[in-house]
Design a protein around this motif. Sequence first.
Motif, short mmCIF file in Angstrom:
data_model
loop_
_atom_site.label_atom_id
_atom_site.label_comp_id
_atom_site.label_asym_id
_atom_site.label_seq_id
_atom_site.Cartn_x
_atom_site.Cartn_y
_atom_site.Cartn_z
N THR A 4 -21.37 62.04 49.32
CA THR A 4 -22.26 62.77 48.43
C THR A 4 -23.19 61.81 47.73
O THR A 4 -22.80 60.70 47.37
N THR A 5 -24.43 62.22 47.55
CA THR A 5 -25.41 61.37 46.88
C THR A 5 -26.16 62.19 45.86
O THR A 5 -26.28 63.41 45.98
N SER A 150 -26.58 57.30 43.33
CA SER A 150 -25.13 57.14 43.37
C SER A 150 -24.57 57.70 44.67
O SER A 150 -25.16 58.58 45.30
N THR A 152 -20.59 58.70 46.54
CA THR A 152 -19.15 58.86 46.37
C THR A 152 -18.50 59.08 47.73
O THR A 152 -18.97 59.91 48.52
N HIS A 153 -17.43 58.34 47.99
CA HIS A 153 -16.70 58.49 49.25
C HIS A 153 -15.27 58.01 49.05
O HIS A 153 -15.04 56.95 48.46
N THR A 157 -16.86 55.82 43.62
CA THR A 157 -18.25 56.13 43.28
C THR A 157 -18.97 54.86 42.89
O THR A 157 -18.48 54.08 42.07
N ASP A 159 -22.60 53.76 41.34
CA ASP A 159 -23.80 54.24 40.67
C ASP A 159 -24.74 53.07 40.44
O ASP A 159 -24.49 52.21 39.60
N ASN A 169 -12.23 58.11 39.07
CA ASN A 169 -12.76 58.20 37.71
C ASN A 169 -12.35 57.04 36.80
O ASN A 169 -12.66 57.06 35.60
N ASP A 183 -21.56 48.38 47.52
CA ASP A 183 -22.65 49.35 47.66
C ASP A 183 -23.15 49.40 49.10
O ASP A 183 -23.42 50.48 49.64
#
Length: 244
Positions: A4-5, A150, A152-153, A157, A159, A169, A183
């Motif tokens: 997701t981006t 950002s 997430t996988h 995440t 950012d 989290n 990244d």
Amino acid sequence: MMVTTSPLPTKRLQSPMSEIKVLVVEDYQPLAETLEYQLQRAGYEVHRAADGREALEQASLLLPDVVFLDVDLPVLSGVEVCKQLRANTKTRGTLILMLSALGEESDQVVGFAVGADDYVVKPVESYKVLLQRLKALLRRREPIVDDHDSVTHKGVTVDRRRFVVTFQNEPLKLTRSEFRLLDTLIRQPGRAFGRGELVDAALGEDTMVLERTIDVHVRALRKKMGAAADLIETVRGVGYRFQE
């Protein structure tokens, strides 16, 4: 596989060289004076320290953007100074370029392991090249231009805008090089990256280090990722990939 981006374009921030503070930590006065002259000539604000303890005091007071750090220093070694700079919240993000007469791969590995951003072997043969390496370091700390801020996988995440990494989290404290390395890997899960590619991504295309140096950064990154360490997979004979 789901990645997701969230889109958020950013622009590079540029600062005049005169606003960039460089701390030269070198006990050999002729070299220290030459470095000071070359850096001032290029437009940088330059300060000097001649031993490890003075370097830490100056760094804490001045909060320089870059430290040129000799390894073989009196009072405290450059390796110990580098460790303490990275441990101090005020200087943790300072760019550190190590200078050393020790040019073996193992010496460079030690330098990068304690947090150096670049490693230059003395004697300095070309100050023009040295200044280009400094510019490459400074470019590395600029915001990255990308349409996706950002990603997430697998619970991780990254950012770019906030320079924050989390796993389930929980924040992970990474160096600038570790951040860029992760990244690069996470944005293309399953793709095997060669060591040379990852050196360019994490340390900059103008950085001249041995490709195996990236192994040190990967080990440090895995250690900080804890339970997520296995998400970075070794590809024998090639390099590394982020789990698909």
